[in-house]
Design a protein around this motif. Structure first.
Motif, PDB file in Angstrom:
ATOM      1  N   TYR A  66      14.174 -39.896 -26.306  1.00 30.02           N
ATOM      2  CA  TYR A  66      13.717 -39.008 -25.240  1.00 30.02           C
ATOM      3  C   TYR A  66      14.900 -38.300 -24.580  1.00 30.02           C
ATOM      4  O   TYR A  66      14.880 -37.078 -24.374  1.00 30.02           O
ATOM      5  CB  TYR A  66      12.921 -39.802 -24.205  1.00 30.02           C
ATOM      6  CG  TYR A  66      12.291 -38.949 -23.129  1.00 30.02           C
ATOM      7  CD1 TYR A  66      11.094 -38.267 -23.366  1.00 30.02           C
ATOM      8  CD2 TYR A  66      12.891 -38.819 -21.877  1.00 30.02           C
ATOM      9  CE1 TYR A  66      10.521 -37.476 -22.379  1.00 30.02           C
ATOM     10  CE2 TYR A  66      12.313 -38.038 -20.883  1.00 30.02           C
ATOM     11  CZ  TYR A  66      11.131 -37.369 -21.144  1.00 30.02           C
ATOM     12  OH  TYR A  66      10.572 -36.586 -20.161  1.00 30.02           O
ATOM     13  N   ILE A  67      15.956 -39.043 -24.266  1.00 20.00           N
ATOM     14  CA  ILE A  67      17.138 -38.445 -23.639  1.00 20.00           C
ATOM     15  C   ILE A  67      17.785 -37.415 -24.559  1.00 20.00           C
ATOM     16  O   ILE A  67      18.207 -36.344 -24.122  1.00 20.00           O
ATOM     17  CB  ILE A  67      18.153 -39.534 -23.238  1.00 20.00           C
ATOM     18  CG1 ILE A  67      17.603 -40.351 -22.059  1.00 20.00           C
ATOM     19  CG2 ILE A  67      19.513 -38.916 -22.873  1.00 20.00           C
ATOM     20  CD1 ILE A  67      18.439 -41.553 -21.686  1.00 20.00           C
ATOM     21  N   MET A  68      17.800 -37.712 -25.853  1.00 19.04           N
ATOM     22  CA  MET A  68      18.428 -36.811 -26.817  1.00 19.04           C
ATOM     23  C   MET A  68      17.512 -35.667 -27.251  1.00 19.04           C
ATOM     24  O   MET A  68      17.876 -34.876 -28.112  1.00 19.04           O
ATOM     25  CB  MET A  68      18.874 -37.610 -28.050  1.00 19.04           C
ATOM     26  CG  MET A  68      19.960 -38.638 -27.765  1.00 19.04           C
ATOM     27  SD  MET A  68      21.477 -37.926 -27.085  1.00 19.04           S
ATOM     28  CE  MET A  68      22.033 -36.916 -28.445  1.00 19.04           C
ATOM     29  N   GLU A 105      22.189 -26.326 -32.967  1.00 18.75           N
ATOM     30  CA  GLU A 105      22.128 -27.338 -31.901  1.00 18.75           C
ATOM     31  C   GLU A 105      22.469 -28.713 -32.441  1.00 18.75           C
ATOM     32  O   GLU A 105      23.233 -29.473 -31.821  1.00 18.75           O
ATOM     33  CB  GLU A 105      20.723 -27.367 -31.285  1.00 18.75           C
ATOM     34  CG  GLU A 105      20.441 -26.295 -30.268  1.00 18.75           C
ATOM     35  CD  GLU A 105      19.147 -26.545 -29.530  1.00 18.75           C
ATOM     36  OE1 GLU A 105      18.759 -27.723 -29.378  1.00 18.75           O
ATOM     37  OE2 GLU A 105      18.504 -25.571 -29.113  1.00 18.75           O
ATOM     38  N   GLN A 106      21.906 -29.054 -33.588  1.00 16.80           N
ATOM     39  CA  GLN A 106      22.166 -30.365 -34.176  1.00 16.80           C
ATOM     40  C   GLN A 106      23.638 -30.501 -34.574  1.00 16.80           C
ATOM     41  O   GLN A 106      24.242 -31.571 -34.397  1.00 16.80           O
ATOM     42  CB  GLN A 106      21.261 -30.578 -35.401  1.00 16.80           C
ATOM     43  CG  GLN A 106      19.778 -30.650 -35.091  1.00 16.80           C
ATOM     44  CD  GLN A 106      19.402 -31.864 -34.255  1.00 16.80           C
ATOM     45  OE1 GLN A 106      20.046 -32.902 -34.341  1.00 16.80           O
ATOM     46  NE2 GLN A 106      18.370 -31.732 -33.445  1.00 16.80           N
ATOM     47  N   ARG A 148      19.259 -34.352 -22.556  1.00 16.68           N
ATOM     48  CA  ARG A 148      20.080 -33.288 -23.145  1.00 16.68           C
ATOM     49  C   ARG A 148      19.410 -31.945 -22.907  1.00 16.68           C
ATOM     50  O   ARG A 148      18.191 -31.816 -23.093  1.00 16.68           O
ATOM     51  CB  ARG A 148      20.232 -33.532 -24.652  1.00 16.68           C
ATOM     52  CG  ARG A 148      20.954 -32.401 -25.388  1.00 16.68           C
ATOM     53  CD  ARG A 148      21.137 -32.737 -26.859  1.00 16.68           C
ATOM     54  NE  ARG A 148      19.895 -32.695 -27.597  1.00 16.68           N
ATOM     55  CZ  ARG A 148      19.375 -31.601 -28.173  1.00 16.68           C
ATOM     56  NH1 ARG A 148      19.977 -30.435 -28.035  1.00 16.68           N
ATOM     57  NH2 ARG A 148      18.253 -31.685 -28.852  1.00 16.68           N
ATOM     58  N   VAL A 149      20.170 -30.971 -22.480  1.00 17.17           N
ATOM     59  CA  VAL A 149      19.616 -29.632 -22.259  1.00 17.17           C
ATOM     60  C   VAL A 149      19.604 -28.888 -23.591  1.00 17.17           C
ATOM     61  O   VAL A 149      20.648 -28.765 -24.252  1.00 17.17           O
ATOM     62  CB  VAL A 149      20.455 -28.856 -21.221  1.00 17.17           C
ATOM     63  CG1 VAL A 149      19.907 -27.434 -21.046  1.00 17.17           C
ATOM     64  CG2 VAL A 149      20.453 -29.593 -19.889  1.00 17.17           C
ATOM     65  N   ARG A 150      18.446 -28.408 -23.969  1.00 12.41           N
ATOM     66  CA  ARG A 150      18.321 -27.692 -25.250  1.00 12.41           C
ATOM     67  C   ARG A 150      18.720 -26.229 -25.094  1.00 12.41           C
ATOM     68  O   ARG A 150      18.596 -25.648 -24.028  1.00 12.41           O
ATOM     69  CB  ARG A 150      16.888 -27.792 -25.759  1.00 12.41           C
ATOM     70  CG  ARG A 150      16.461 -29.210 -26.061  1.00 12.41           C
ATOM     71  CD  ARG A 150      15.111 -29.277 -26.711  1.00 12.41           C
ATOM     72  NE  ARG A 150      15.107 -28.602 -28.002  1.00 12.41           N
ATOM     73  CZ  ARG A 150      14.075 -28.596 -28.850  1.00 12.41           C
ATOM     74  NH1 ARG A 150      12.957 -29.220 -28.509  1.00 12.41           N
ATOM     75  NH2 ARG A 150      14.145 -27.989 -29.988  1.00 12.41           N
ATOM     76  N   GLY A 151      19.164 -25.657 -26.203  1.00 10.27           N
ATOM     77  CA  GLY A 151      19.468 -24.233 -26.197  1.00 10.27           C
ATOM     78  C   GLY A 151      20.902 -23.946 -25.795  1.00 10.27           C
ATOM     79  O   GLY A 151      21.694 -24.824 -25.508  1.00 10.27           O
ATOM     80  N   ARG A 171      12.426 -29.887 -33.455  1.00 11.43           N
ATOM     81  CA  ARG A 171      13.828 -30.273 -33.454  1.00 11.43           C
ATOM     82  C   ARG A 171      14.605 -29.641 -34.596  1.00 11.43           C
ATOM     83  O   ARG A 171      15.834 -29.547 -34.536  1.00 11.43           O
ATOM     84  CB  ARG A 171      13.959 -31.804 -33.573  1.00 11.43           C
ATOM     85  CG  ARG A 171      13.396 -32.568 -32.407  1.00 11.43           C
ATOM     86  CD  ARG A 171      12.753 -33.851 -32.795  1.00 11.43           C
ATOM     87  NE  ARG A 171      11.690 -33.663 -33.765  1.00 11.43           N
ATOM     88  CZ  ARG A 171      10.471 -33.207 -33.455  1.00 11.43           C
ATOM     89  NH1 ARG A 171      10.177 -32.902 -32.203  1.00 11.43           N
ATOM     90  NH2 ARG A 171       9.556 -33.033 -34.386  1.00 11.43           N
ATOM     91  N   ILE A 172      13.915 -29.287 -35.685  1.00 17.93           N
ATOM     92  CA  ILE A 172      14.549 -28.680 -36.852  1.00 17.93           C
ATOM     93  C   ILE A 172      13.675 -27.519 -37.320  1.00 17.93           C
ATOM     94  O   ILE A 172      12.527 -27.381 -36.894  1.00 17.93           O
ATOM     95  CB  ILE A 172      14.725 -29.693 -38.013  1.00 17.93           C
ATOM     96  CG1 ILE A 172      13.348 -30.214 -38.487  1.00 17.93           C
ATOM     97  CG2 ILE A 172      15.613 -30.855 -37.604  1.00 17.93           C
ATOM     98  CD1 ILE A 172      13.435 -31.075 -39.739  1.00 17.93           C
ATOM     99  N   GLY A 173      14.243 -26.679 -38.182  1.00 16.45           N
ATOM    100  CA  GLY A 173      13.415 -25.641 -38.783  1.00 16.45           C
ATOM    101  C   GLY A 173      13.853 -24.216 -38.509  1.00 16.45           C
ATOM    102  O   GLY A 173      13.137 -23.279 -38.851  1.00 16.45           O
ATOM    103  N   SER A 174      15.030 -24.029 -37.887  1.00 13.66           N
ATOM    104  CA  SER A 174      15.545 -22.687 -37.661  1.00 13.66           C
ATOM    105  C   SER A 174      17.066 -22.763 -37.603  1.00 13.66           C
ATOM    106  O   SER A 174      17.640 -23.840 -37.407  1.00 13.66           O
ATOM    107  CB  SER A 174      15.005 -22.094 -36.360  1.00 13.66           C
ATOM    108  OG  SER A 174      15.555 -22.760 -35.240  1.00 13.66           O
TER     109      SER A 174
END
Length: 319
Positions: A225-227, A270-271, A316-319, A261-264
């Motif tokens: 969840y945090i990640m 990001e990963q 973790r903040v995405r983007g 989480r994946i696919g672009s």
């Protein structure tokens, strides 16, 4: 089996695959496909002197949440660790393909109401991955499932649910990551290599599989969840999963796409940023990452209830 109302308040962690399948959709709406009476069993296990199960350790069927048809795949960890072989892998692929066909038909018949009637695939993972007794067929099933996910993308949501005793490991860890949305309870675990295998191959100094607190900090739901590898963290009841699924069912396809989480290229970048960060930090424990993402006292998070954790945990903040 318990009634739907009894199942609602029951522990998801302790529930059987069939109980989970029935409880995750509306009351009296679940119809099993290729159930035990159809006796689809593995042709490989008897040759190796291993007993079979008449549903090959996987419950598949269709139910409903509101107006949404829900195609359910529920794995039974008590049968060979929920491992994937030829028959249950075929059941998994067939159910996803059926959902895709139904989506096309609904969109054609009800183009203006598609979002309100759109199907959804729900997979309750409880597996260690490939069934070694029929490894090639199991590996092929993994690939075919992920191919089916791709064909469903932007047509209907594919939701991963993890919260049972075995967790989700092996190649199925990859498969779970390829779904659109992940829902977990605190007991849920996702990983590629299981803790016991890491210890066996790398030694107890590298990873002590008997240290359950370490195992959950590394592969458990709070870490995910945090990640941002888990979209919803819920209480350990079948009803809690049902309510989260009902929320997902009503989201737009654009919202669903934003939960992946994946696919672009952007998500890959990001990963890769996370991989670089871990390489630079060399964390000794997941709690080092929790602190990096703004949790000043990470050591208290494992002991918090889900409600308390969701109120204070920084992600973790995405983007």
């Amino acid at each position: 089996m318990k009634s739907w109302k009894e199942l609602s308040g029951a522990s998801f962690f302790n529930a059987t695959a069939r109980e989970r399948a029935v409880g995750m959709v509306d009351e009296d709406s679940f119809t099993e496909l290729l159930g035990p009476h159809d006796r689809f069993t593995s042709p490989h296990l008897p040759v190796l002197g291993t007993a079979v199960e008449f549903d090959d350790g996987m419950v598949t069927g269709v139910g409903r949440i509101g107006k949404h048809p829900v195609f359910v795949i529920s794995m039974e960890g008590k049968f060979i660790g929920g491992s994937i072989g030829e028959v249950n892998g075929g059941k998994m692929v067939g159910t996803i393909r059926l959902a895709e066909k139904v989506a096309v038909r609904i969109k054609k018949k009800h183009p203006d109401e598609y979002e309100q009637r759109r199907p959804m695939v729900v997979i309750s993972f409880e597996t260690g991955g490939v069934r070694l007794h029929e490894a090639n067929a199991g590996l092929l099933a993994h690939a075919e499932v992920m191919d089916a996910f791709q064909d469903c993308r932007r047509k209907l949501p594919v939701v991963c649910v993890v919260g049972s005793k075995v967790g989700c490991f092996g190649g199925m860890g990859f498969v779970a990551a390829a779904t659109d949305v992940i829902i977990m309870n605190e007991q849920g675990r996702i990983g590629l290599t299981g803790p016991e295998v890491i210890e066996q191959e790398m030694g107890k100094e590298e990873f002590d599989a008997s240290d359950k607190a370490l195992v959950y900090r590394t592969t458990g739901a709070k870490q995910k969840y945090i990640m941002q590898d888990c979209n919803y963290l819920v209480e350990d009841t079948i009803e809690a999963f049902y309510l989260a699924l009902a929320e997902v069912a009503d989201k737009t396809l654009d919202e669903i796409e934003g939960m992946r989480r994946i696919g672009s290229v952007k998500l890959i970048e990001e990963q890769m940023d996370i991989v670089k960060l871990v390489g630079d930090m060399q964390p000794k424990d997941a709690m080092d990452m929790w602190k990096y993402y703004g949790n000043a006292k990470p050591e208290i998070l494992p002991e918090l209830s889900i409600r308390e954790f969701l109120q204070v945990a920084k992600r973790r903040v995405r983007g």
